[in-house]
Scaffold this active site. Structure first.
Site, PDB file in Angstrom:
ATOM      1  N   ARG A 234       5.479   4.016   2.959  1.00 52.74           N
ATOM      2  CA  ARG A 234       6.060   3.111   3.958  1.00 52.74           C
ATOM      3  C   ARG A 234       7.516   2.852   3.608  1.00 52.74           C
ATOM      4  O   ARG A 234       7.887   2.736   2.429  1.00 52.74           O
ATOM      5  CB  ARG A 234       5.313   1.773   3.974  1.00 52.74           C
ATOM      6  CG  ARG A 234       4.037   1.798   4.774  1.00 52.74           C
ATOM      7  CD  ARG A 234       4.295   1.920   6.283  1.00 52.74           C
ATOM      8  NE  ARG A 234       3.071   1.944   7.056  1.00 52.74           N
ATOM      9  CZ  ARG A 234       2.406   3.053   7.398  1.00 52.74           C
ATOM     10  NH1 ARG A 234       2.846   4.233   7.038  1.00 52.74           N
ATOM     11  NH2 ARG A 234       1.305   2.971   8.129  1.00 52.74           N
ATOM     12  N   HIS A 282       8.978   9.972  10.457  1.00 54.15           N
ATOM     13  CA  HIS A 282       7.637   9.404  10.310  1.00 54.15           C
ATOM     14  C   HIS A 282       6.583  10.261  11.041  1.00 54.15           C
ATOM     15  O   HIS A 282       5.773   9.736  11.814  1.00 54.15           O
ATOM     16  CB  HIS A 282       7.596   7.946  10.815  1.00 54.15           C
ATOM     17  CG  HIS A 282       6.411   7.179  10.255  1.00 54.15           C
ATOM     18  ND1 HIS A 282       6.436   5.830  10.001  1.00 54.15           N
ATOM     19  CD2 HIS A 282       5.151   7.573   9.907  1.00 54.15           C
ATOM     20  CE1 HIS A 282       5.266   5.426   9.534  1.00 54.15           C
ATOM     21  NE2 HIS A 282       4.466   6.480   9.474  1.00 54.15           N
TER      22      HIS A 282
HETATM   23  P1  NDP Z   1      -5.552   4.673  -0.015  1.00 54.49           P
HETATM   24  O1  NDP Z   1      -5.872   3.251   0.247  1.00 54.49           O
HETATM   25  O2  NDP Z   1      -6.649   5.671  -0.014  1.00 54.49           O
HETATM   26  O3  NDP Z   1      -4.781   4.807  -1.423  1.00 54.49           O
HETATM   27  C1  NDP Z   1      -3.805   3.923  -1.833  1.00 54.49           C
HETATM   28  C2  NDP Z   1      -3.460   4.212  -3.280  1.00 54.49           C
HETATM   29  O4  NDP Z   1      -2.359   3.393  -3.663  1.00 54.49           O
HETATM   30  C3  NDP Z   1      -4.606   3.893  -4.259  1.00 54.49           C
HETATM   31  O5  NDP Z   1      -4.665   4.864  -5.268  1.00 54.49           O
HETATM   32  C4  NDP Z   1      -4.185   2.544  -4.840  1.00 54.49           C
HETATM   33  O6  NDP Z   1      -4.663   2.288  -6.153  1.00 54.49           O
HETATM   34  C5  NDP Z   1      -2.689   2.708  -4.862  1.00 54.49           C
HETATM   35  N1  NDP Z   1      -2.033   1.401  -4.906  1.00 54.49           N
HETATM   36  C6  NDP Z   1      -2.014   0.436  -3.959  1.00 54.49           C
HETATM   37  N2  NDP Z   1      -1.302  -0.622  -4.367  1.00 54.49           N
HETATM   38  C7  NDP Z   1      -0.858  -0.324  -5.597  1.00 54.49           C
HETATM   39  C8  NDP Z   1      -0.082  -1.014  -6.552  1.00 54.49           C
HETATM   40  N3  NDP Z   1       0.390  -2.244  -6.307  1.00 54.49           N
HETATM   41  N4  NDP Z   1       0.174  -0.409  -7.708  1.00 54.49           N
HETATM   42  C9  NDP Z   1      -0.312   0.833  -7.974  1.00 54.49           C
HETATM   43  N5  NDP Z   1      -1.057   1.548  -7.120  1.00 54.49           N
HETATM   44  C10 NDP Z   1      -1.326   0.982  -5.943  1.00 54.49           C
HETATM   45  O7  NDP Z   1      -4.434   5.068   1.059  1.00 54.49           O
HETATM   46  P2  NDP Z   1      -4.100   6.521   1.641  1.00 54.49           P
HETATM   47  O8  NDP Z   1      -3.945   7.458   0.532  1.00 54.49           O
HETATM   48  O9  NDP Z   1      -5.041   6.869   2.722  1.00 54.49           O
HETATM   49  O10 NDP Z   1      -2.684   6.215   2.355  1.00 54.49           O
HETATM   50  C11 NDP Z   1      -1.591   5.715   1.624  1.00 54.49           C
HETATM   51  C12 NDP Z   1      -0.494   5.266   2.563  1.00 54.49           C
HETATM   52  O11 NDP Z   1       0.153   6.392   3.168  1.00 54.49           O
HETATM   53  C13 NDP Z   1      -0.927   4.436   3.779  1.00 54.49           C
HETATM   54  O12 NDP Z   1      -1.188   3.104   3.436  1.00 54.49           O
HETATM   55  C14 NDP Z   1       0.269   4.584   4.706  1.00 54.49           C
HETATM   56  O13 NDP Z   1       1.208   3.564   4.420  1.00 54.49           O
HETATM   57  C15 NDP Z   1       0.862   5.938   4.319  1.00 54.49           C
HETATM   58  N6  NDP Z   1       0.711   6.929   5.392  1.00 54.49           N
HETATM   59  C16 NDP Z   1       1.852   7.505   5.893  1.00 54.49           C
HETATM   60  C17 NDP Z   1       1.760   8.470   6.867  1.00 54.49           C
HETATM   61  C18 NDP Z   1       2.972   9.164   7.369  1.00 54.49           C
HETATM   62  O14 NDP Z   1       2.894   9.928   8.339  1.00 54.49           O
HETATM   63  N7  NDP Z   1       4.127   8.967   6.756  1.00 54.49           N
HETATM   64  C19 NDP Z   1       0.463   8.879   7.424  1.00 54.49           C
HETATM   65  C20 NDP Z   1      -0.650   8.207   6.827  1.00 54.49           C
HETATM   66  C21 NDP Z   1      -0.520   7.274   5.839  1.00 54.49           C
HETATM   67  P3  NDP Z   1      -6.235   2.156  -6.459  1.00 54.49           P
HETATM   68  O15 NDP Z   1      -6.766   3.565  -6.299  1.00 54.49           O
HETATM   69  O16 NDP Z   1      -6.318   1.671  -7.838  1.00 54.49           O
HETATM   70  O17 NDP Z   1      -6.799   1.232  -5.426  1.00 54.49           O
HETATM   71  C1  OXD Z   2      -0.410   5.947   9.208  1.00 53.22           C
HETATM   72  C2  OXD Z   2       0.905   6.439   9.631  1.00 53.22           C
HETATM   73  O1  OXD Z   2      -0.481   4.925   8.507  1.00 53.22           O
HETATM   74  O2  OXD Z   2       0.957   7.340  10.492  1.00 53.22           O
HETATM   75  O3  OXD Z   2      -1.421   6.592   9.547  1.00 53.22           O
HETATM   76  O4  OXD Z   2       1.917   5.993   9.113  1.00 53.22           O
END
Ligand code: NDP
Ligand code: OXD
Length: 319
Positions: A234, A282
């Site tokens: 993000r 994005h």
């Molecule tokens: P998940 O919820 O599956 O994974 C999130 C990961 O981030 C987990 O490993 C979590 O740790 C870690 N995490 C969260 N907070 C912290 C922190 N404070 N410190 C350290 N690690 C942290 O999410 P996804 O993988 O499905 O997606 C991740 C993000 O990608 C979405 O939230 C979205 O913002 C972004 N996204 C962007 C897109 C784009 O087109 N640019 C498309 C889709 C998503 P833990 O495993 O320990 O819980």
């Molecule tokens: C999502 C994105 O969160 O597209 O899926 O950013």
């Protein structure tokens, strides 16, 4: 049997495509597409399920009986702060194709920096036969922040390409062939990282996280000389003025950014013109609507059979 209430749909993207696909989605209950002007003022009080991406401000007043709120994307940072959000499960979008496309983007950006693609672009533009002598992927350590659904797929594919891959997440993960770090081991993780890949959700902890202090802890003097930031999590997790300053001062050797503090990225933003910065709008992994509607249908069916929902957001953690 009483008619099932239609699924409420308020998605602020691809309105024409969504209107077309909704004609055949949810065959046993139908849908109410709030992008359709004919639904303005319609009584939504019987609605039980809502699929949302940046919904109208009065949505929860109009639909006070929701049993599940579905996010139109993997991230829920735009859903959690909504005023009036009901105390119902929030389900995010987890999808094979979305995951695969994100990994394609991550691998592509890593390869573009590895193979000095910007330099080749410049040479081609100037009709120069300029050979590069890049290192091999194994000489570069890619540090992936966030080892959730997207991060875990990305690390596997980066590994197949030959990169040395390490990963960091809140709780430590066990992943074959990948050195992993937990939240308390941030500095150690950063000191080994040449390409920093951001796949973190936006939460209070990750807001403004990619900043000057963090860039200063990345490894200097690796096979490409300087570290690179690659972020598709993000935009509000990054401090863009710090990215610009770090590139201008040589703390970072480049960046690939799919997400921005303000989207669309304003035309006068300095990032557009910086050397060795790749910008995508994005679209690293957009939600594919047919799969999104299918996912909602699957989860609603589970819920109505009394089975646990999948991909439920932990409101305390914020993702
Ligand atoms: P998940 O919820 O599956 O994974 C999130 C990961 O981030 C987990 O490993 C979590 O740790 C870690 N995490 C969260 N907070 C912290 C922190 N404070 N410190 C350290 N690690 C942290 O999410 P996804 O993988 O499905 O997606 C991740 C993000 O990608 C979405 O939230 C979205 O913002 C972004 N996204 C962007 C897109 C784009 O087109 N640019 C498309 C889709 C998503 P833990 O495993 O320990 O819980
Ligand atoms: C999502 C994105 O969160 O597209 O899926 O950013």
């Amino acid at each position: 049997m009483a008619a099932r209430p239609p699924v409420l749909v308020d998605l602020k993207f691809n309105p024409d495509g969504i209107a077309r696909i909704l004609k055949t989605a949810f065959p046993d209950r139908g849908s109410i597409n709030l992008a359709d002007p004919s639904n303005k003022g319609r009584d939504l009080s019987a609605s039980e399920y809502a699929l949302l991406w940046k919904p109208d401000a009065d949505l929860f007043d109009r639909a006070p009986n929701l049993k599940i709120v579905f996010s139109g994307g993997a991230g829920v940072d735009s859903i959690l702060p909504l005023p009036g959000l009901p105390d119902a499960p929030i389900v995010r979008f987890v999808d094979r194709s979305l995951t695969v496309r994100m990994s394609e983007w991550v691998v592509m950006q890593c390869l573009m920096h590895l193979r000095q693609q910007r330099e080749h672009d410049r040479h081609q533009h100037d009709r120069i036969w300029g050979k590069a002598a890049p290192p091999e992927a194994a000489e570069i350590t890619v540090g992936v922040m966030g080892l959730g659904v997207l991060g875990q797929d990305a690390v596997r594919k980066l590994k197949v390409m030959g990169f040395n891959v390490i990963g960091w997440s809140r709780s430590r993960k066990q992943l074959d062939g990948i050195e992993t770090f937990d939240a308390s081991e941030l500095d150690d993780f950063l000191s080994k990282t040449d390409f920093l890949v951001g796949l973190l959700p936006l939460t209070p902890e990750t807001t403004g996280f990619y900043n000057a202090e963090l860039f200063a802890k990345l490894r200097q003097g690796g096979a490409l000389g300087k570290p690179v930031l690659i972020n598709a999590g993000r935009g509000k997790s990054q401090v863009q003025r710090d990215i610009v300053a770090a590139i201008e001062s040589g703390v970072l050797g480049g960046a690939s950014l799919d997400v921005f503090e303000v989207e669309p990225l304003p035309a006068d933003d300095p990032l557009w013109g910086l050397e060795n910065v790749f910008i995508t709008p994005h679209d690293a992994a957009i939600s594919e609507e047919t799969a999104l509607f299918q996912h909602v249908e699957t989860q609603v069916a589970r819920f109505e059979r009394g089975e646990p929902l999948e991909f439920v957001v932990d409101r305390n953690a914020g993702y």
